[in-house]
Scaffold this motif. Structure first.
Motif, short mmCIF file in Angstrom:
data_model
loop_
_atom_site.label_atom_id
_atom_site.label_comp_id
_atom_site.label_asym_id
_atom_site.label_seq_id
_atom_site.Cartn_x
_atom_site.Cartn_y
_atom_site.Cartn_z
N ARG A 41 13.94 -1.74 -34.97
CA ARG A 41 12.37 -1.02 -36.23
C ARG A 41 11.79 0.32 -35.74
O ARG A 41 10.76 1.05 -36.33
N LEU A 42 11.94 0.67 -34.12
CA LEU A 42 11.81 2.09 -34.16
C LEU A 42 12.14 2.81 -35.59
O LEU A 42 11.82 4.50 -35.31
N ARG A 43 13.57 2.82 -35.98
CA ARG A 43 14.68 3.55 -36.57
C ARG A 43 14.52 4.92 -36.09
O ARG A 43 14.64 5.72 -36.65
N ALA A 118 10.37 8.89 -28.41
CA ALA A 118 10.02 7.35 -28.96
C ALA A 118 9.42 6.15 -26.84
O ALA A 118 10.14 6.45 -26.22
N VAL A 119 8.74 5.43 -27.55
CA VAL A 119 8.24 4.59 -26.01
C VAL A 119 8.20 3.03 -26.78
O VAL A 119 8.11 2.57 -27.59
N PHE A 120 9.34 2.59 -26.23
CA PHE A 120 9.23 1.00 -26.31
C PHE A 120 8.70 0.32 -24.79
O PHE A 120 8.82 0.56 -23.82
N ALA A 121 8.11 -0.82 -25.40
CA ALA A 121 6.44 -1.52 -24.64
C ALA A 121 6.98 -3.15 -24.63
O ALA A 121 6.05 -3.79 -25.40
N ALA A 122 7.60 -3.87 -24.04
CA ALA A 122 8.00 -5.55 -24.46
C ALA A 122 6.96 -5.59 -23.34
O ALA A 122 7.75 -5.52 -22.20
N TYR A 123 6.36 -7.14 -23.81
CA TYR A 123 5.08 -7.97 -22.49
C TYR A 123 4.43 -7.01 -21.90
O TYR A 123 4.71 -7.51 -20.74
N LEU A 124 4.20 -6.45 -21.88
CA LEU A 124 3.10 -4.65 -21.18
C LEU A 124 1.87 -5.08 -21.00
O LEU A 124 1.47 -5.46 -20.04
N PHE A 125 1.59 -5.06 -22.22
CA PHE A 125 0.21 -4.86 -22.08
C PHE A 125 -0.93 -4.99 -22.37
O PHE A 125 -1.53 -5.10 -21.38
N ARG A 147 7.50 7.76 -31.46
CA ARG A 147 7.41 6.67 -32.43
C ARG A 147 7.07 6.05 -31.05
O ARG A 147 7.66 6.17 -29.92
N LEU A 148 5.83 4.87 -31.75
CA LEU A 148 5.90 3.36 -30.45
C LEU A 148 6.57 2.27 -30.95
O LEU A 148 5.99 1.80 -32.21
N PHE A 230 4.25 -4.15 -32.85
CA PHE A 230 3.19 -3.28 -33.28
C PHE A 230 4.29 -1.46 -33.33
O PHE A 230 4.85 -1.07 -32.62
N LEU A 231 3.83 -1.17 -34.53
CA LEU A 231 4.81 0.36 -34.45
C LEU A 231 3.56 1.13 -35.28
O LEU A 231 2.96 1.09 -36.24
#
Length: 255
Positions: A41-43, A118-125, A147-148, A230-231
């Motif tokens: 989805r970051l495309r 781009a930044v990807f954050a899975a199960y972090l926040f 992109r986030l 969330f994008l």
């Protein structure tokens, strides 16, 4: 009372759980496929050629692998606070454009590693003490228009999904984690999801942090209404396209 783990206590809990983490997540239907969906989805254009991507809270590398599949030509920097989880990630085969760093997301964002496309954050926040401060720092990591994508347990707000999460935790997730000696971590998982933002609330948090184009996308299967993607962008898409083109040209010149 449900107790949350924070900072060093949470990192130590993940260190211990790293021995069985991959086996447990492999039993979770859709765990890896939905991470891949979020990464896609970051495309990122052209398979990520010439782009720099940060993976915050990479764990044992499942999110990093998803990014690599979504953008196989990107340069990926993966970060985690747990030495045990990072050790498991490093034991796996990776191409040379992927590197791993042992530090917290906050330490990484405060450093001079950027800018990233781009930044990807899975199960972090939901696991950090100051999500607003980290979001502000993530914006400084991103190029203009960068992109986030955040892949996170964030309940829809429906009482049905909250009840489903409680039932799954009591009947499946906490008992499975207890078998591996990690009851405290999986009790934390349950509590952290219940106390974290709902999906609409986290989208609002992103907007307050200055991100634009915020969108919320559902995931499939049992995680519907429990996990969301969330994008967002750091500024406008047009600015981002110009910055990305400049970055890719610079990367090409350096080779």
């Amino acid at each position: 009372m449900m107790t949350l783990l924070r900072d060093h206590d949470l990192a130590r809990a993940f260190d211990h759980a790293s021995r069985t983490y991959d086996r447990l997540t492999a039993l979770n239907p859709g765990y890896r496929s939905e991470l891949l969906r979020s990464a896609r989805r970051l495309r990122l254009p052209d398979d990520g050629a010439g782009l720099r991507v940060a993976d915050l809270g990479c764990g044992t590398g499942a999110s990093t692998r998803a990014l690599l599949r979504a953008a196989p030509r990107a340069h990926i920097t993966a970060v985690d606070a747990s030495s045990g989880m990072l050790h498991r990630a490093l034991d796996k085969p990776w191409p040379p454009q992927v590197r791993f760093l042992h530090m917290t997301a906050e330490e990484f964002a405060a450093g001079d590693e950027g800018p990233f496309d781009a930044v990807f954050a899975a199960y972090l926040f939901r696991n950090v003490t100051g999500p607003d401060q980290l979001l502000t720092a993530v914006r400084t990591l991103l190029r203009p228009g960068g992109r986030l994508a955040v892949h996170e347990y964030s309940l829809s707000g429906s009482p049905v999904h909250r009840a489903l999460w409680n039932t799954l935790c009591r009947g499946v997730i906490i008992p499975a984690g207890t078998l591996g000696g990690d009851r405290a971590l999986y009790r934390h998982l349950r509590a952290s999801v219940l106390r974290f933002d709902t999906a609409p609330a986290f989208a609002d948090r992103l907007r307050r942090a200055g991100f634009t184009g915020v969108r919320v996308a559902p995931v499939a299967g049992w995680q519907t209404g429990i996990v969301h993607t969330f994008l967002a962008r750091n500024g406008s898409a047009a600015t981002g396209a110009a910055a990305t083109a400049t970055a890719r040209a610079t990367t090409g010149e350096a080779r």
